[in-house]
Design a protein around this motif. Sequence first.
Motif, PDB file in Angstrom:
ATOM      1  N   ASP A  38       3.261  -0.305  -9.954  1.00 46.68           N
ATOM      2  CA  ASP A  38       2.445  -0.529 -10.871  1.00 46.68           C
ATOM      3  C   ASP A  38       1.219  -0.925  -9.688  1.00 46.68           C
ATOM      4  O   ASP A  38       1.232  -1.646  -9.224  1.00 46.68           O
ATOM      5  CB  ASP A  38       2.858  -2.226 -11.888  1.00 46.68           C
ATOM      6  N   PRO A  39       0.229  -0.499 -10.563  1.00 50.16           N
ATOM      7  CA  PRO A  39      -1.681  -0.577  -9.474  1.00 50.16           C
ATOM      8  C   PRO A  39      -1.873  -1.497  -9.442  1.00 50.16           C
ATOM      9  O   PRO A  39      -2.530  -1.908  -9.149  1.00 50.16           O
ATOM     10  CB  PRO A  39      -1.996   0.541 -10.391  1.00 50.16           C
ATOM     11  N   ALA A  40      -1.142  -2.505 -10.663  1.00 49.77           N
ATOM     12  CA  ALA A  40      -2.154  -4.053 -10.870  1.00 49.77           C
ATOM     13  C   ALA A  40      -1.187  -4.842  -9.374  1.00 49.77           C
ATOM     14  O   ALA A  40      -1.358  -5.191  -8.848  1.00 49.77           O
ATOM     15  CB  ALA A  40      -1.995  -4.847 -12.123  1.00 49.77           C
ATOM     16  N   CYS A  51      -8.469   3.532  -3.530  1.00 48.42           N
ATOM     17  CA  CYS A  51      -8.837   4.449  -3.203  1.00 48.42           C
ATOM     18  C   CYS A  51      -9.814   3.836  -2.518  1.00 48.42           C
ATOM     19  O   CYS A  51      -9.384   3.344  -0.632  1.00 48.42           O
ATOM     20  CB  CYS A  51      -8.768   5.974  -2.747  1.00 48.42           C
ATOM     21  N   ALA A  52     -10.645   3.188  -3.069  1.00 54.59           N
ATOM     22  CA  ALA A  52     -11.601   1.920  -2.833  1.00 54.59           C
ATOM     23  C   ALA A  52     -11.716   0.819  -2.255  1.00 54.59           C
ATOM     24  O   ALA A  52     -11.592   0.514  -1.135  1.00 54.59           O
ATOM     25  CB  ALA A  52     -12.044   1.747  -4.319  1.00 54.59           C
ATOM     26  N   LYS A  53     -10.166   0.516  -3.024  1.00 57.55           N
ATOM     27  CA  LYS A  53      -9.762  -0.637  -2.411  1.00 57.55           C
ATOM     28  C   LYS A  53      -9.000  -0.542  -0.718  1.00 57.55           C
ATOM     29  O   LYS A  53      -8.937  -1.429  -0.049  1.00 57.55           O
ATOM     30  CB  LYS A  53      -8.023  -1.453  -2.764  1.00 57.55           C
ATOM     31  N   VAL A  76      -5.391   8.093 -14.868  1.00 62.29           N
ATOM     32  CA  VAL A  76      -4.560   8.383 -13.422  1.00 62.29           C
ATOM     33  C   VAL A  76      -5.168   8.342 -12.676  1.00 62.29           C
ATOM     34  O   VAL A  76      -5.379   7.946 -11.551  1.00 62.29           O
ATOM     35  CB  VAL A  76      -3.642   9.585 -13.779  1.00 62.29           C
ATOM     36  N   HIS A  77      -6.419   9.677 -12.776  1.00 61.71           N
ATOM     37  CA  HIS A  77      -7.442   9.589 -11.906  1.00 61.71           C
ATOM     38  C   HIS A  77      -8.277   8.195 -11.367  1.00 61.71           C
ATOM     39  O   HIS A  77      -8.277   8.180 -10.256  1.00 61.71           O
ATOM     40  CB  HIS A  77      -8.741  10.723 -11.760  1.00 61.71           C
ATOM     41  N   ASN A  78      -8.475   7.071 -11.855  1.00 56.50           N
ATOM     42  CA  ASN A  78      -8.890   5.453 -11.926  1.00 56.50           C
ATOM     43  C   ASN A  78      -7.922   4.877 -11.611  1.00 56.50           C
ATOM     44  O   ASN A  78      -8.568   4.287 -10.573  1.00 56.50           O
ATOM     45  CB  ASN A  78      -9.234   4.755 -13.633  1.00 56.50           C
ATOM     46  N   ILE A  79      -6.814   5.060 -11.409  1.00 56.42           N
ATOM     47  CA  ILE A  79      -6.208   4.135 -10.679  1.00 56.42           C
ATOM     48  C   ILE A  79      -6.272   4.481  -8.858  1.00 56.42           C
ATOM     49  O   ILE A  79      -5.973   3.563  -8.508  1.00 56.42           O
ATOM     50  CB  ILE A  79      -4.577   4.348 -11.579  1.00 56.42           C
ATOM     51  N   PHE A  95       1.172  -0.889  -0.290  1.00 53.08           N
ATOM     52  CA  PHE A  95       0.105   0.071  -0.239  1.00 53.08           C
ATOM     53  C   PHE A  95       1.189   1.574   0.090  1.00 53.08           C
ATOM     54  O   PHE A  95       1.051   1.544   1.192  1.00 53.08           O
ATOM     55  CB  PHE A  95      -1.006  -0.011   1.049  1.00 53.08           C
ATOM     56  N   PHE A  96       0.838   2.162  -0.340  1.00 52.28           N
ATOM     57  CA  PHE A  96       1.556   2.764  -0.909  1.00 52.28           C
ATOM     58  C   PHE A  96       0.256   4.069  -1.420  1.00 52.28           C
ATOM     59  O   PHE A  96      -0.072   4.641  -2.228  1.00 52.28           O
ATOM     60  CB  PHE A  96       2.716   3.369  -2.230  1.00 52.28           C
ATOM     61  N   PHE A  97       0.535   5.751  -0.715  1.00 48.06           N
ATOM     62  CA  PHE A  97      -0.344   6.791  -0.445  1.00 48.06           C
ATOM     63  C   PHE A  97       0.332   7.711  -0.848  1.00 48.06           C
ATOM     64  O   PHE A  97       1.647   8.056   0.236  1.00 48.06           O
ATOM     65  CB  PHE A  97      -1.257   6.213   0.667  1.00 48.06           C
TER      66      PHE A  97
END
Length: 342
Positions: free
Chosen positions: A80-82, A318-320, A310-313, A44-46
């Motif tokens: 990598d967002p995956a 955020c949802a996860k 980018v906004h979708n990623i 988790f990177f924020f």
Amino acid sequence: MSLPAAPKSKRVLSGMRPTGTLHLGHYHGVLKNWLRLQQEYRCFFFVADWHALTTHYEDPRIIGENLWSMVIDWLAVGIDPALATLFVQSRVPEHAELHLLLSMVTPLSWLERVPSYKDQQERLKGLDLATYGFLGYPLLQSADILIYQANLVPVGEDQVAHIELTREVARRFNHLYTKQRGGFALPEPASLLTPASKMPGLDGQKMSKSYGNTIALREAPASIEKKLRTMPTDPARMRRKDPGTPEKCPVWQLHGIYSAEDTKAWVQQGCHSAEIGCLDCKKPVIDAILTETAVFRERAQEYLDDMGWVHNIIDEGCAKAQQVAQETLGEVRHAMGIRYTP
Ligand code: TRP
Ligand code: SF4
């Protein structure tokens, strides 16, 4: 056929304050480490925007200005967002509720004795940091970590005390609440010390915004070239025919990062004998940095051309993150006896 990846059982969490442009020091220190961790752990990177607010509350605009460009920097280097969940702290307000609940059980003295509290007040003399938010920020960091029940937290030396505080807070919470209401305990995280970045800046000191000696991750090639061509060298080499000593030259330190042994031998020989000029010597470093950053610029451009992506990623991240945070918070409320619904 390759075997399915082993499930990632341990959780890693780390945050970065969006207070400036990322540079090659961040890449060679923190981000390369993240790239490795995302392969091995559930990461988790924020973007720690609330943390930035504890010091930059008088000028919060810079936070919004740097936030998206920081996310693009992460993506550009290959986060990598995956593989890793990327999110923005303030978009998961559960952090704030856990911070509040933990504040009830945290002795004031634990916060007052965190070394960064007095250090930063000394160092950042221009800012009035005698605030409640600034005193509490290590506890906010504890909430960031505990809400994901993270096992490992990659941090620099200066943050190790915050992880220690987090462990103490978890122990105190567990001592107070776990016994009565069977089961749930906050896991104590361990710090994963990121070796200090060895990336030298343009002047031979450590690369850092405060020294004004940086090369940005996505700096334009012409600007990179100009900075390197004009960077200082061994002052003994006033003229082309004067011999020099690489150990007295910041360019040599860059060869240490970017050059293979044969190139380094060429520098040693050519500098001591004055057979090469400083611009000759800089050439392989300039090429290496241009090549390294070309990938970053290219990837970043793809994202810049499609900010919706980018906004979708970040929306998905955020949802996860929020789902995990809500689960922990439910357990915490229950353990404290303040979950009033089944
Ligand atoms: N305090 C960290 C810094 O200044 C950023 C941060 C906030 C962080 N929350 C965190 C780092 C949780 C690791 C884990 O760099
Ligand atoms: Fe520095 Fe290279 Fe010039 Fe020697 S030749 S002073 S190492 S830039």
